[in-house]
Design an enzyme around this catalytic site. Structure first.
Site, PDB file in Angstrom:
ATOM      1  N   ASN A 129       0.784  -0.111   6.041  1.00  0.00           N
ATOM      2  CA  ASN A 129       1.192  -0.940   4.910  1.00  0.00           C
ATOM      3  C   ASN A 129       1.843  -2.172   5.494  1.00  0.00           C
ATOM      4  O   ASN A 129       2.755  -2.046   6.311  1.00  0.00           O
ATOM      5  CB  ASN A 129       2.188  -0.156   4.044  1.00  0.00           C
ATOM      6  CG  ASN A 129       2.837  -1.019   2.994  1.00  0.00           C
ATOM      7  OD1 ASN A 129       2.208  -1.937   2.470  1.00  0.00           O
ATOM      8  ND2 ASN A 129       4.085  -0.743   2.681  1.00  0.00           N
ATOM      9  N   GLY A 130       1.389  -3.349   5.100  1.00  0.00           N
ATOM     10  CA  GLY A 130       1.971  -4.585   5.614  1.00  0.00           C
ATOM     11  C   GLY A 130       0.872  -5.569   5.990  1.00  0.00           C
ATOM     12  O   GLY A 130      -0.283  -5.386   5.614  1.00  0.00           O
ATOM     13  N   GLU A 153       7.849 -20.915 -19.079  1.00  0.00           N
ATOM     14  CA  GLU A 153       7.726 -19.528 -18.644  1.00  0.00           C
ATOM     15  C   GLU A 153       8.879 -18.678 -19.189  1.00  0.00           C
ATOM     16  O   GLU A 153       8.678 -17.538 -19.610  1.00  0.00           O
ATOM     17  CB  GLU A 153       7.658 -19.478 -17.109  1.00  0.00           C
ATOM     18  CG  GLU A 153       7.596 -18.103 -16.517  1.00  0.00           C
ATOM     19  CD  GLU A 153       6.372 -17.271 -16.913  1.00  0.00           C
ATOM     20  OE1 GLU A 153       5.449 -17.803 -17.566  1.00  0.00           O
ATOM     21  OE2 GLU A 153       6.367 -16.076 -16.585  1.00  0.00           O
ATOM     22  N   HIS A 201      11.882 -36.038 -30.902  1.00  0.00           N
ATOM     23  CA  HIS A 201      10.750 -36.514 -31.708  1.00  0.00           C
ATOM     24  C   HIS A 201      10.355 -35.502 -32.787  1.00  0.00           C
ATOM     25  O   HIS A 201       9.248 -35.568 -33.320  1.00  0.00           O
ATOM     26  CB  HIS A 201       9.562 -36.830 -30.793  1.00  0.00           C
ATOM     27  CG  HIS A 201       9.871 -37.927 -29.819  1.00  0.00           C
ATOM     28  ND1 HIS A 201      10.034 -39.235 -30.201  1.00  0.00           N
ATOM     29  CD2 HIS A 201      10.110 -37.904 -28.481  1.00  0.00           C
ATOM     30  CE1 HIS A 201      10.342 -39.975 -29.142  1.00  0.00           C
ATOM     31  NE2 HIS A 201      10.394 -39.180 -28.085  1.00  0.00           N
ATOM     32  N   LYS A 248      -2.579  -6.078 -19.753  1.00  0.00           N
ATOM     33  CA  LYS A 248      -2.304  -6.716 -18.458  1.00  0.00           C
ATOM     34  C   LYS A 248      -3.452  -7.653 -18.082  1.00  0.00           C
ATOM     35  O   LYS A 248      -3.235  -8.718 -17.519  1.00  0.00           O
ATOM     36  CB  LYS A 248      -2.105  -5.628 -17.399  1.00  0.00           C
ATOM     37  CG  LYS A 248      -1.698  -6.152 -16.038  1.00  0.00           C
ATOM     38  CD  LYS A 248      -0.239  -6.582 -16.022  1.00  0.00           C
ATOM     39  CE  LYS A 248       0.170  -7.257 -14.722  1.00  0.00           C
ATOM     40  NZ  LYS A 248       1.347  -8.100 -14.888  1.00  0.00           N
ATOM     41  N   TRP A 304      -3.852  -1.533  -1.433  1.00  0.00           N
ATOM     42  CA  TRP A 304      -3.918  -2.768  -2.242  1.00  0.00           C
ATOM     43  C   TRP A 304      -4.332  -3.836  -1.243  1.00  0.00           C
ATOM     44  O   TRP A 304      -3.571  -4.249  -0.386  1.00  0.00           O
ATOM     45  CB  TRP A 304      -2.552  -3.069  -2.847  1.00  0.00           C
ATOM     46  CG  TRP A 304      -2.554  -4.290  -3.709  1.00  0.00           C
ATOM     47  CD1 TRP A 304      -2.122  -5.540  -3.374  1.00  0.00           C
ATOM     48  CD2 TRP A 304      -3.015  -4.384  -5.052  1.00  0.00           C
ATOM     49  NE1 TRP A 304      -2.293  -6.390  -4.428  1.00  0.00           N
ATOM     50  CE2 TRP A 304      -2.831  -5.721  -5.464  1.00  0.00           C
ATOM     51  CE3 TRP A 304      -3.583  -3.474  -5.955  1.00  0.00           C
ATOM     52  CZ2 TRP A 304      -3.180  -6.156  -6.740  1.00  0.00           C
ATOM     53  CZ3 TRP A 304      -3.922  -3.915  -7.215  1.00  0.00           C
ATOM     54  CH2 TRP A 304      -3.719  -5.237  -7.594  1.00  0.00           C
ATOM     55  N   LYS A 360       8.282 -15.352 -21.517  1.00  0.00           N
ATOM     56  CA  LYS A 360       8.803 -14.025 -21.165  1.00  0.00           C
ATOM     57  C   LYS A 360       9.559 -13.426 -22.350  1.00  0.00           C
ATOM     58  O   LYS A 360       9.385 -12.264 -22.675  1.00  0.00           O
ATOM     59  CB  LYS A 360       9.753 -14.081 -19.953  1.00  0.00           C
ATOM     60  CG  LYS A 360       9.132 -14.308 -18.606  1.00  0.00           C
ATOM     61  CD  LYS A 360       8.349 -13.138 -18.052  1.00  0.00           C
ATOM     62  CE  LYS A 360       6.928 -13.214 -18.475  1.00  0.00           C
ATOM     63  NZ  LYS A 360       5.939 -13.807 -17.655  1.00  0.00           N
ATOM     64  N   GLU A 409       7.195 -12.405 -25.237  1.00  0.00           N
ATOM     65  CA  GLU A 409       6.297 -11.271 -25.056  1.00  0.00           C
ATOM     66  C   GLU A 409       7.008  -9.940 -24.917  1.00  0.00           C
ATOM     67  O   GLU A 409       6.463  -8.920 -25.331  1.00  0.00           O
ATOM     68  CB  GLU A 409       5.310 -11.500 -23.903  1.00  0.00           C
ATOM     69  CG  GLU A 409       5.912 -11.655 -22.558  1.00  0.00           C
ATOM     70  CD  GLU A 409       4.872 -11.958 -21.481  1.00  0.00           C
ATOM     71  OE1 GLU A 409       3.695 -11.646 -21.646  1.00  0.00           O
ATOM     72  OE2 GLU A 409       5.288 -12.507 -20.436  1.00  0.00           O
ATOM     73  N   ARG A 428       1.839   1.372  -5.839  1.00  0.00           N
ATOM     74  CA  ARG A 428       1.848   0.467  -4.689  1.00  0.00           C
ATOM     75  C   ARG A 428       0.464  -0.096  -4.368  1.00  0.00           C
ATOM     76  O   ARG A 428       0.312  -0.932  -3.473  1.00  0.00           O
ATOM     77  CB  ARG A 428       2.376   1.197  -3.450  1.00  0.00           C
ATOM     78  CG  ARG A 428       3.773   1.765  -3.629  1.00  0.00           C
ATOM     79  CD  ARG A 428       4.273   2.354  -2.336  1.00  0.00           C
ATOM     80  NE  ARG A 428       4.312   1.376  -1.291  1.00  0.00           N
ATOM     81  CZ  ARG A 428       5.285   0.517  -1.085  1.00  0.00           C
ATOM     82  NH1 ARG A 428       6.329   0.520  -1.870  1.00  0.00           N
ATOM     83  NH2 ARG A 428       5.220  -0.354  -0.102  1.00  0.00           N
ATOM     84  N   CYS A 442       0.875  -1.164   0.000  1.00  0.00           N
ATOM     85  CA  CYS A 442       0.000   0.000   0.000  1.00  0.00           C
ATOM     86  C   CYS A 442       0.911   1.211   0.000  1.00  0.00           C
ATOM     87  O   CYS A 442       2.105   1.095   0.259  1.00  0.00           O
ATOM     88  CB  CYS A 442      -0.859   0.044   1.252  1.00  0.00           C
ATOM     89  SG  CYS A 442      -1.970  -1.349   1.418  1.00  0.00           S
TER      90      CYS A 442
HETATM   91  C1  F6R Z   1       2.445 -13.158 -19.225  1.00  0.00           C
HETATM   92  C2  F6R Z   1       1.160 -12.725 -18.754  1.00  0.00           C
HETATM   93  C3  F6R Z   1      -0.063 -13.399 -19.269  1.00  0.00           C
HETATM   94  C4  F6R Z   1      -1.020 -13.675 -18.124  1.00  0.00           C
HETATM   95  C5  F6R Z   1      -2.357 -14.229 -18.649  1.00  0.00           C
HETATM   96  C6  F6R Z   1      -3.283 -14.598 -17.516  1.00  0.00           C
HETATM   97  O1  F6R Z   1       3.483 -12.424 -18.658  1.00  0.00           O
HETATM   98  O2  F6R Z   1       1.088 -11.833 -17.952  1.00  0.00           O
HETATM   99  O3  F6R Z   1       0.246 -14.564 -19.950  1.00  0.00           O
HETATM  100  O4  F6R Z   1      -0.416 -14.599 -17.264  1.00  0.00           O
HETATM  101  O5  F6R Z   1      -2.967 -13.271 -19.463  1.00  0.00           O
HETATM  102  O6  F6R Z   1      -3.541 -13.506 -16.711  1.00  0.00           O
HETATM  103  P1  F6R Z   1      -4.148 -13.706 -15.271  1.00  0.00           P
HETATM  104  O7  F6R Z   1      -3.141 -14.394 -14.441  1.00  0.00           O
HETATM  105  O8  F6R Z   1      -4.434 -12.311 -14.787  1.00  0.00           O
HETATM  106  O9  F6R Z   1      -5.393 -14.514 -15.425  1.00  0.00           O
END
Ligand code: F6R
Length: 607
Positions: free
Chosen positions: A100-101, A481, A504, A602, A74, A485, A488, A27, A2
């Site tokens: 915050n915490g 993963e 294969h 996001k 948050w 990364k 993207e 935050r 927060c």
């Molecule tokens: C990758 C990324 C996306 C999310 C995906 C699911 O860095 O951020 O692949 O993981 O869109 O999002 P959530 O977890 O919010 O359902």
């Protein structure tokens, strides 16, 4: 996480608190509030929503006060509603607190206070602080705060004002950030420097277990016993933009560095003194969890990689069969779901439509639904029978980093909890794994500190067109993963693949100029992964082996990355961090904006 800001000085306090809070929105931003000394009273204004909503509510009115505190939240305890927004008051309205915490023993403290007649207005852990101070009567505020800090377990940055002390702000810190700013006849206190950087560059450092009393003329700092300690000042060199990112080049890099703290928050208060997992927040009947005969874990993108790890954890520890599904596929294969099925939906945002649609479908067939999410009161949290929050704090960078590692930790806690309830694992083995989880913040800090080495390794990779990330067993989701990364944020073709599957078909793609990163930390399979990697080397690939410290057998590799040794599933958390850094350094070397990669959002709320 927060954001807190406090001000005492000569300016209209709203002119400092509102812009200060806006600078701390990174935050947290689900609710906000202010408390201001106004004449003989304390005026509290708060609302659900962002700082904009608070500003609208105040509608330009100025209180005339020049001492006050503010908060942007948050949520970790209680939904992001107006009543849960900070500041929080005691019963009399004399004491106001922002925090915050996470106060781990808040439920216990609250019970005691209720017995003594205190009435609570929110579901937060924070409110206990206001009532504890009230309970201690008229003792000096700094003394009462020290006593509260001795009673409260967990992480805190607390800022308090009291009606009878109109010129003073008192703040305490343990485990959550807090800094003080010194101006000319004015003083500031905040979670982070950007909150006051436009007013002063003179900062006072507040260490852990310190209480600071602030008036317009200066600050006095004491340790938790009340002994005065010297005030250490520093000059802030950063500009505002850099300060908001904590001096990091991007939010993504900052969030990679926040992982040790985020993981510690995920674990906080969820392990008892005997080494058992306590997830009281799940509030699911143990009989129901014992009757489960199948588990589905459903998610998208990075969260799906956490689901892959969860399958290994839950199957290994409970012996219940686990199926994992990409959420957008789940409903279309007519899955066999019934009331003895446990469905776990993992979603950082808790709003991903594909995941919501899938878990709704499963719930309609009578399954029990556990949501694992970072956002309190998100749709997934509301619609689940039980919720486990990952507590990573807000993630601003589009690419998931700290929200992924906290998902891995939360899913291991959940797996151990199921094993505990079903008595499918020896308590000693549970305790052992928990000790390893507790060590993770330190282990991850070590890995984060290798950022410059990773940067040097990746320097020549800006022109590389093809990457493979390979792993087996627990290393497989890590490899997936790592590839995601890189795709993207660096816009480069990267395949995550099961190491043993390469022969294969995909091995035909390996030639000079292709970088192949092999994750080989899982003790059951690492020698097999190394053999697979030797096959890649023989085809001309540039070979990177990601291994545990002290491992050998990787002499044929062009580069070796080492992470602290640990049990297999623990290594999923440490091993993914260098891969986040690989993606980060390749993308920045290409001059790309890692926080806002092209074509991505996001939160994806379309199917
Ligand atoms: C990758 C990324 C996306 C999310 C995906 C699911 O860095 O951020 O692949 O993981 O869109 O999002 P959530 O977890 O919010 O359902």
């Amino acid at each position: 996480m927060c954001g807190i800001v406090g001000y005492v000085g000569k300016r209209p306090v709203e002119d400092v608190l509102l812009p200060g809070l806006s600078r701390l929105e990174y935050r947290g931003y689900d609710s906000a509030g202010l408390a201001i000394h106004e004449g003989d009273s304390l005026k509290v204004t708060k609302t659900a929503g962002r700082i904009e909503a608070l500003t609208e509510q105040l509608d330009g009115q100025k209180s005339g006060g020049s001492v006050g505190i503010g908060h942007t939240r948050w949520a970790t305890h209680g939904a992001p509603t107006t009543s849960n927004a900070h500041p929080h008051l005691d019963c009399t309205g004399d004491v106001v607190v922002v925090h915050n915490g996470i106060i781990e023993n808040w439920a216990e403290l609250k019970k005691g206070l209720e017995k003594r007649g205190h009435a609570f207005a929110s579901e937060t852990d924070t409110e206990v602080v206001a009532h504890l101070i009230e309970d201690m009567g008229d003792a000096p505020l700094d003394e009462t705060l020290r006593r509260v800090m001795q009673m409260a377990e967990g992480a805190l940055a607390l800022v308090v004002i009291r009606r009878s002390d109109p010129d003073t702000i008192v703040a305490g810190r343990r485990g959550s950030p807090l800094v003080v700013g010194r101006g000319d006849g004015e003083m500031f206190v905040a979670s982070d420097i950007p909150a006051f950087l436009e007013h002063t560059r003179d900062m006072i450092v507040v260490d852990d277990d310190r209480v600071v009393s602030i008036t317009a003329d200066g600050a006095t700092i004491t340790d938790i016993e009340g002994n005065e300690v010297p005030v250490v000042e520093r000059t802030i060199e950063w500009d505002l933009d850099a300060a908001e990112r904590g001096g990091f080049e991007s939010f993504m890099l900052k969030e990679i560095h926040e992982q040790p703290e985020a993981i510690a928050d995920t674990l906080r208060g969820r392990i008892d003194d005997s080494g058992a997992v306590k997830l009281h927040e799940l509030e699911l009947d143990d009989r129901l969890l014992r009757a489960i005969d199948k588990v589905f874990v459903i998610a998208c993108g990075t969260s799906y990689h956490a689901a892959m790890m969860a399958k290994y954890a839950i199957e290994r520890w409970t012996r219940i069969p686990v199926e994992i599904d990409i959420a957008s596929e789940f409903r279309y294969r007519d899955p066999v779901v019934d009331p003895r099925t446990l469905v776990i939906g993992i979603s950082q945002s808790g709003e991903t439509l594909d995941t919501l649609a899938a878990v709704r479908y499963a719930a309609a067939q009578g399954a029990t639904l556990i949501g694992v999410t970072n956002v309190v009161d998100s749709a997934l949290a509301r619609e689940s029978d039980a919720v486990l929050y990952t507590r990573a704090g807000p993630e601003i960078g589009v690419a998931a980093t700290k929200t992924f590692t906290t998902q891995l930790v939360a899913m291991q806690l959940l797996g151990l909890y199921l094993a505990q309830v079903r008595a499918s694992m020896d308590p000693g083995a549970i305790e052992y794994h928990i000790r390893q989880l507790n060590d993770l913040p330190t282990a991850v800090s070590k890995v984060v500190a290798t950022s410059d080495e990773i940067k040097r390794m990746t320097e020549r990779w800006t022109e590389v067109r093809d990457f493979f990330f390979l792993g087996r067993s627990g290393d497989f989701p890590v490899a997936m993963e790592g590839a995601l990364k890189l795709k993207e944020i660096a816009y480069v073709r990267a395949e995550g693949y099961a190491a043993g599957e390469m022969k294969h078909g995909p091995i035909a793609l390996i030639e000079e100029g292709v970088v192949v990163i092999g994750v080989a930390t899982d003790d059951h399979v690492k020698t097999k992964t190394l053999s697979n990697m030797a096959e890649m080397e023989a085809r001309g690939g540039e070979i990177v082996i990601l291994q545990e410290e002290g491992d050998n057998g990787s002499d044929f590799a062009d580069h070796v990355i080492s992470v602290p040794a640990g049990p297999d599933l623990i290594c999923t958390v440490t091993a993914v961090v260098p891969l986040q850094l690989v993606a980060y350094h390749v993308a920045t070397a290409k001059g790309l904006d890692v926080d806002k990669p092209r074509n991505l959002a996001k939160t994806v709320t379309v199917e």
